[in-house]
Design a protein around this motif. Structure first.
Motif, PDB file in Angstrom:
ATOM      1  N   LEU A 218     -16.957 -23.907  40.684  1.00  0.00           N
ATOM      2  CA  LEU A 218     -16.295 -22.638  40.003  1.00  0.00           C
ATOM      3  C   LEU A 218     -17.008 -21.431  40.319  1.00  0.00           C
ATOM      4  CD1 LEU A 218     -15.966 -24.313  36.244  1.00  0.00           C
ATOM      5  CD2 LEU A 218     -14.059 -23.634  37.842  1.00  0.00           C
ATOM      6  N   LEU A 219     -18.373 -21.444  40.237  1.00  0.00           N
ATOM      7  CA  LEU A 219     -19.240 -20.165  40.693  1.00  0.00           C
ATOM      8  C   LEU A 219     -18.758 -19.751  42.163  1.00  0.00           C
ATOM      9  CD1 LEU A 219     -22.589 -21.192  39.124  1.00  0.00           C
ATOM     10  CD2 LEU A 219     -20.989 -19.247  38.457  1.00  0.00           C
ATOM     11  N   ALA A 220     -18.856 -20.626  43.120  1.00  0.00           N
ATOM     12  CA  ALA A 220     -18.109 -20.419  44.502  1.00  0.00           C
ATOM     13  C   ALA A 220     -17.041 -19.694  44.450  1.00  0.00           C
ATOM     14  CB  ALA A 220     -18.616 -21.419  45.499  1.00  0.00           C
ATOM     15  N   ALA A 221     -16.117 -20.364  43.764  1.00  0.00           N
ATOM     16  CA  ALA A 221     -14.658 -19.670  43.823  1.00  0.00           C
ATOM     17  C   ALA A 221     -14.696 -18.231  43.095  1.00  0.00           C
ATOM     18  CB  ALA A 221     -13.731 -20.563  43.053  1.00  0.00           C
ATOM     19  N   THR A 222     -15.507 -18.079  42.213  1.00  0.00           N
ATOM     20  CA  THR A 222     -15.601 -16.843  41.585  1.00  0.00           C
ATOM     21  C   THR A 222     -16.163 -15.770  42.345  1.00  0.00           C
ATOM     22  OG1 THR A 222     -15.791 -17.990  39.300  1.00  0.00           O
ATOM     23  CG2 THR A 222     -16.483 -15.676  39.462  1.00  0.00           C
ATOM     24  N   ALA A 223     -17.304 -16.219  43.142  1.00  0.00           N
ATOM     25  CA  ALA A 223     -17.842 -15.184  44.059  1.00  0.00           C
ATOM     26  C   ALA A 223     -16.939 -14.716  45.168  1.00  0.00           C
ATOM     27  CB  ALA A 223     -18.954 -15.790  44.649  1.00  0.00           C
ATOM     28  N   TRP A 224     -16.201 -15.874  45.594  1.00  0.00           N
ATOM     29  CA  TRP A 224     -15.131 -15.521  46.588  1.00  0.00           C
ATOM     30  C   TRP A 224     -14.012 -14.536  46.221  1.00  0.00           C
ATOM     31  CZ3 TRP A 224     -14.931 -21.159  48.298  1.00  0.00           C
ATOM     32  CH2 TRP A 224     -16.197 -21.644  48.987  1.00  0.00           C
ATOM     33  N   HIS A 225     -13.632 -14.857  44.979  1.00  0.00           N
ATOM     34  CA  HIS A 225     -12.588 -13.932  44.397  1.00  0.00           C
ATOM     35  C   HIS A 225     -13.214 -12.609  44.031  1.00  0.00           C
ATOM     36  CE1 HIS A 225      -9.342 -12.773  41.890  1.00  0.00           C
ATOM     37  NE2 HIS A 225     -10.068 -12.569  40.835  1.00  0.00           N
ATOM     38  N   LEU A 226     -14.371 -12.391  43.573  1.00  0.00           N
ATOM     39  CA  LEU A 226     -14.958 -11.128  43.635  1.00  0.00           C
ATOM     40  C   LEU A 226     -14.942 -10.345  44.588  1.00  0.00           C
ATOM     41  CD1 LEU A 226     -17.719 -11.815  40.995  1.00  0.00           C
ATOM     42  CD2 LEU A 226     -15.537 -10.622  40.507  1.00  0.00           C
TER      43      LEU A 226
END
Length: 307
Positions: A218-226
């Motif tokens: 979830l954190l990796a996906a959030t970082a890429w989204h940002l």
């Protein structure tokens, strides 16, 4: 309570294997400093290979992004601290040892961190039973949990891989899946011989490992989204899941290339996605180098002070 204070292992009466007991603590005196020197040498070498100017130009300024990156980096050590806090009543002062364990595994050699952590536990703590069994069980369960998540992802994503034509060898994909399945099955069949912790502790360790995997995806996906807000978060969640899958399959070559191709096919914007993924990976490597330098120097400083 400090890292040098005593902590107990409730209800655990397992002893270390005889060869480890027979050698005593002599080897644990030098393993820490040696690994610290190797970490520092690796930091210096990899810093020479890193384009610091290019990395600085790509870095975002959003505090939310950096919060996510820091949370992602420390999710693994924090989960292990929670586990060993439960098993050993490990104090907060033991957290730097878990950071050295992480850095040793990531920039030196896989499972070298477990050797270091075992030596640290033997040298810096008075344990009512040996640390070998607990560290072994936690490591095996980490691999088993990752394998089970991978098999679940394979079941969900297999049709997608067949349609994308990303250049992956189908035999390698099937062989990797079978290997993971057989390895996991062997671990489950031999669990009574492999594991030494009580069943209740084993379930707790499995739960924490599972939570860590989900949180880090979830954190990796959030970082890429940002980094690329134009790409929907749901796509990054899918890509994060598939990245976890690819990382666990042993017979697939060029996993990063396959993942980049998969991301490009699904989302488009090849250059932007490749840059976002490369930046994320580089920041994590930079975190390893920074933490490695800090923990390596602190270890050597403490050893010199004790002498």
């Amino acid at each position: 309570m400090t890292a040098h204070a005593a902590f107990e292992v409730p209800g655990n009466r397992i002893i270390d294997p005889e060869p480890l007991v027979r050698t005593g603590r002599s080897w644990t005196k030098w393993i820490g400093p040696v690994i610290s020197v190797l970490i520092l040498a690796s930091v210096v070498y990899q810093l020479r290979q890193m384009d610091v100017r290019r990395l600085a130009a790509l870095m975002p300024s959003s505090p939310v992004f950096w919060t996510v990156i820091v949370a992602y980096y420390f999710a693994g050590p924090i989960s292990e601290w929670i586990i060993f806090r439960r098993i050993w009543s490990l104090p907060v002062g033991g957290f730097p040892a878990l950071l050295r364990k992480l850095v040793s595994n990531e920039i030196l050699l896989g499972y070298l961190g477990e050797v270091y952590f075992y030596a640290w536990a033997r040298r810096h703590a008075q344990i009512s039973a040996a640390p070998f069994g607990a560290i072994k069980d936690v490591t095996i369960l980490s691999a088993l949990t990752g394998n089970l998540f991978t098999l679940l992802m394979v079941a969900v994503a297999a049709p997608l891989f067949g349609e994308l034509h990303l250049g992956m060898n189908s035999r390698a994909f099937v062989g990797s899946t079978v290997f993971v399945l057989l390895l996991s099955a062997a671990m489950l069949l031999l669990r009574k011989r492999l594991f030494t912790l009580p069943k209740r502790e084993l379930w707790f360790v499995t739960f924490v490992h599972s939570a860590r995997i989900v949180v880090m995806m979830l954190l990796a996906a959030t970082a890429w989204h940002l980094l690329l807000p134009s790409v929907a978060l749901t796509w990054w969640l899918l890509l994060g899941t598939l990245r976890q899958l690819l990382s666990r399959l042993p017979f697939l070559p060029n996993k990063d290339v396959v993942f980049a191709g998969l991301a490009t096919f699904l989302v488009g914007s090849e250059h932007e996605i490749a840059s976002a993924i490369a930046l994320f990976s580089t920041l994590i490597l930079g975190g390893h180098l920074l933490v490695g330098a800090c923990v390596g120097l602190s270890e050597l400083a403490r050893e010199g002070h004790q002498e």
